[in-house]
Every structure is written in structure tokens, then in C-alpha cells.
Design an enzyme around this catalytic site. Sequence first.
Site, short mmCIF file in Angstrom:
data_model
loop_
_atom_site.label_atom_id
_atom_site.label_comp_id
_atom_site.label_asym_id
_atom_site.label_seq_id
_atom_site.Cartn_x
_atom_site.Cartn_y
_atom_site.Cartn_z
N LYS A 1 0.82 -1.20 0.00
CA LYS A 1 0.00 0.00 0.00
C LYS A 1 0.86 1.25 0.00
O LYS A 1 0.46 2.28 -0.54
CB LYS A 1 -0.93 0.01 1.21
CG LYS A 1 -2.02 -1.05 1.10
CD LYS A 1 -3.04 -0.96 2.21
CE LYS A 1 -3.82 -2.26 2.23
NZ LYS A 1 -5.16 -2.17 2.75
N ARG B 1 -7.14 -7.93 -8.84
CA ARG B 1 -7.82 -9.23 -9.00
C ARG B 1 -9.32 -8.97 -9.13
O ARG B 1 -9.76 -7.84 -9.03
CB ARG B 1 -7.57 -10.09 -7.77
CG ARG B 1 -7.95 -9.33 -6.50
CD ARG B 1 -8.01 -10.16 -5.27
NE ARG B 1 -8.02 -9.35 -4.08
CZ ARG B 1 -9.08 -8.77 -3.54
NH1 ARG B 1 -10.26 -8.91 -4.13
NH2 ARG B 1 -9.00 -8.05 -2.45
#
Length: 637
Positions: free
Chosen positions: A116, A292
Site C-alpha cells: 500500500k 484481482r
Amino acid sequence: MFTKILIANRGEIACRIIQTAKKMDIKTVAVYSDADRNSLHVSQADEAIHIGPSPSNESYLVIDKIIQAALSSGAQAIHPGYGFLSENADFCRQCEANNLVFIGPPVEAILAMGSKSAAKNIMAKANVPLVPGYHGDDQSPAILKQSAEDMGYPVLLKAAAGGGGKGMRAVYQADEFDQALAAAKREAKNSFNDEIMLVEKYLQQPRHVEIQVFCDQHNNAVHLFERDCSLQRRHQKVIEEAPAPGMTEELRQRMGEAAIRAAIAINYQGAGTVEFLLDSSGEFFFMEMNTRLQVEHPVTEMISGQDLVEWQLRVANGEPLPCTQGQLNIKGHAFEARIYAEDPEHDFLPSTGRLTVLQAPLETAHVRIDSGVTQGDEISVFYDPMITKLVVWDIDRERALERLIQALSEYKIAGVTTNIAFLYNLASSQAFRRGDVNTGFIEEHEDEIFHRRQADLDYAAPLAAQAILSERKNTAQDLAEQSNEPNSPWHLVNHWRISDNSPQQINITIGTEQVEAMAADSALPANIKVVSDESGFMLFTPNGVFRCAATQPDLGLDQAQESGGNLAAPMNGTVVTLLVDVGAMVAKGETLMVMEAMKMEHSIVAPSDGKVSEFFYQPGELVDGGAELLAFEIAEA
Ligand code: ADP
């Protein structure tokens, strides 16, 4: 197109992928662990390969085993689903090295978004607005704490490698920082084997709005609009919807463009989701990108009419995107509710057990069920406790929401505790009907959601009383039939008087409420169903499901006394750490030890002032739910 693919996943997402593969005439290979030997995804696939013991780190997470399974089956490509290896760069590399197509983005894109903190640096360069925060390399606790002080509390600690709300802790003031940091790091280490932390400004009452993006290998990129996933517990989504309530065309376009910029900045390919926090002034901030397919992709499919798994397969096969941005449009409104085996009344603790009853509402053009389990299956400690996803669609939000409420009330599940009643209360709350959502919604409306409304109790109590009475009657009848004098009035359990069927008072627990109700000895209406389990019974009614039990008479025993002051494990799990010394005085509410189940930590706190006289388990040991964890001596008043 591929003729055979392997699905490196289990449960509902494996079944979901198989469904599209069948439609496209692609053969599927399932993989399974010991626990999943007889599971739905195994029976639905064309072939299935056993990959080891139940724990996922010995089966679904072992890259070599998955690659070997793909090679031996002759599959040309691997779909990773979500979770497990879906965002694992090593896995993606191993696929490439073995000439297997990874159905997902290129390894560089996974790496770019895998952390992140790294992602934030890239996004800042691509002109994507960020949540203010510290995402630097220096991880010394003093620096992290200083950054929190500089940006001002409250702050949110986040695992850089995080996902699923794990390794995340809100900190409201400086003196909570150290403990929160230790807990977040532990959870992160446990779940992701990485304890790097970010510190972010903890925005108050933002909305979680994410954009579905898709890119191909020919420089085409589109977005498939937004999903609002603001309804969360423990930072995990529970109900998602598309489009986002109150979204304007102008904001949608700005967010869509920012999301596409994010994807292009990392040369993205395939399905991805760019997550933003949206504040009440319409400002939005990049949180992270998931590289994803998401759990909640069905709501996008419902409003766009597209099959996102088909898109993934086509893109992975080198084909151009099936549509241009201009050809995509929104039709109607969709909701998804995640039905979990968990106990909302007890801090959403996961519940495990056999699904003795699992009856879903009828699937129609309006109701879609994505499930990976059937009646009789086990919800085990090994995997995520999601049972099924309920997805509904209609021409507008109001009608779609009615469908959601209706469908939730038609679900019949027993054997494990579920969040159905919670979802039902959530969906039918006035604020949700108004579309008045933010990520603090559940805490804000706690009373309405958790504590049954009086109207519900008034409705359910007489039905529950009747159910208890008929259960007692059946038991008594069974006993009577075994005796010499089956027709004797001495076997009756109602307040029997000659030529009278007098109602009797019964004490009932409904959820957490104690109620009294009068019941006469008559049959329940046909639309009421009662399913018994170990702890009582579930009352399925047209107005929702109620967990009930006959209240045990109070024998005047103090609970702590009765159990000798010991504390029991709230669920099956592992002991993470012991936080106090044996014999040391602790204050009521102090954390004594930490347990972990399904990668989430749960604190065991002191029930009163006193001391621990013995811990029965050491860190790392497995504990069965209900087992006594420690002996606690209550301090003399
Ligand atoms: P994960 O990857 O673990 O799901 P995310 O970064 O996606 O974690 O955040 C999950 C949720 O936590 C968000 O949807 C939001 O509700 C909340 N959240 C995350 N960051 C912030 C923040 N800076 N301020 C307020 N809420 C936040």
C-alpha cells in the site's frame, strides 16, 4: 481460447469461475485440500486434484503444488480467484516460468500495488488524490508515532501488505498508540508475514466507493462504474451496491478517469478495482488498488450485463476488451449481501459447524446466489467463514432493496450461527433505505440493527412460545409412548384441565432479549418453520429469522462463581500471546490474552478486578471453542 484452465481456489469463487468456463466450453480443473474433498467446486469441475492437508498454507497457498497440478492436468492457464495466491507476485512469476497463463495482471502490476505504501508513491505521481498519511520506509515506532502526532488523531494504522481489514487499528489518542501498533503488527505478521505499517489520517464518516476497471494488452482501458461498499464491520464489507446512492454523472466520470489513470500508471491488464474514500464534500482519495476480481463483482455484472470472468479469460487470452467505454451503461440497481457463519451479537466471531439446513431463496432474473457450499457441508476453521453471496437486481434502488429484504427472509440456515438477522435489520433500517451510508453506519445505527425492535419481539414471542410448547409436547408424547399408560393425563406438559386448553406463560430468550409470552396448545402457521440446534432453535418467519431458546430458570448462581471465575475460548483458534503475569493484579477490562481465529485477533479481557492464577494454554497452542483458557480470581471487594 484456452481449452482447459486450473482454478487455484475453493468455495463460491471457484464455482463462479467454473460456471463461466462451462459457458465458454473451457474444461476446468479444481484443486482441493483434505477438508474440501467432497465440496461443491470439486464436484462441479471436470477434474479435481488433491493438493494436501486442510490448512491453506499446506494446500491452497503452496505455489509448487498448484503449478504441478496445472502441469500434470494439461491446463494452459490458472485463474487464482480472490484471496489465496491471487495477488502473489511469486506465483505469477512461477506461472510464467512454466508457460502457464496467469489470469490476472502482469507481475510488475501486482508488485506495484502489492504494498500500500509503494502504491501511494506511484499514485501521487499519476495525479491520483491520496488520503493524507505517512507511507515511508522508516518503520521505527517513534517515527510512526511522530507522524500520527503531526497529522493529528484519530489515525489509522494499516498493514502495507494488508487486505480484508487485517492488520488495521484505529488510534484515537496518543496513549493508545503503542498497544495498537503492537497489535496491528502482530496481526499483519501473522496474516501477511510482513509488518510494515502505514499511518493514515482516519477520515470521519467517509464512504467507500470503488471503481471496477479493465485493461487489455492492446492499450484499451475502461471502467465499469462504481460500487458503494460503505456498509462494513471491522473494516470488512457486508453489503455492497451498484450504482452508489446519490452518485452524480459528473463525479462518476471524475472517479472513473482517476481509476483509469491509476491502472495505466502501472501498465495494468485484466480486472482491477481502485478503491477510494469519498467524503461528504465530494472529495475522493485513493486507498488502494486490488489487482484481482473482487468478492463483490456480481453487483457490477448485474447492472452492466457483462460477465467479468469472461472478460478476464478473453483479456488473458490476448483478445481486446469486449466493449468500449461508450458501449457500457448502467441498467437498474443491484445489492450483494455476504452471508457469513459468524455471530454479530458477539463481536462477529466466526462460527463453525455443519450446515444442517441450507435453503436459499429461489434463483430468478432478480435473485442470484453465488455459493460454494450445500446443505450438510462443514464451515471449518480453516477458511473464510463466508457461506454464500446473495445478489439481487431490480430497475431502481428501492425495488432492489425490497428484493434483498425479501430474499434474506427466505434464507433458512441452521447448524452455524449466521449474520442473516443482522443483514436483514441492516437492509431494512430507515437510514439504509434513504441511502444514507458511510463506513461508520453500523456503529451509528447499532441500536436499530443489533437490538431487536419491540415490534419484532411482539411478533416473534408468541410464535416462539408456541414452538417451545409443541416441542415439549412432542418430547412428552415420546416418553408417554414408551410407558405402560400412554394416555394418562400425567404425561401432559400443558396446564391441562378437564375440557380446557388454557394458555400458559413461557419465558423465552430471543437473540439477547428476555421475553415472556403466552402460548396455547395449537399448531404453528404453515409459513413458520422451526429448526432446532444445540443452543435452541431458529424461528424462520416471513418477517425474518429469530434465534430463540427457552430461558433456563435462574438458580441464583452467579455465573462467574458457577464457572469458578474461569474464562472460556470464544471460538476454535490459536493462542497468540499472554499479556499479564500470573498472580499480578489486573483491572476489570484489561486484556489478559489474545487469541486468533481465521487470522483475526480477539482479546480476552478481565471480567472484573482480580488476578490470573493460571493460564491453561501457551502461545501457539490450539484451543477448542468453549475450552477454559485461564483461571481468574476475582479480587475481594
Ligand atoms: P483492506 O485492504 O484490509 O481491505 P483498505 O485499505 O481497503 O483495507 O480499507 C478497508 C476499509 O477501512 C475501508 O473501506 C474504509 O472503510 C476503512 N478505511 C481505510 N482507510 C481509511 C481512512 N484513512 N479513514 C477512514 N476509513 C478508512
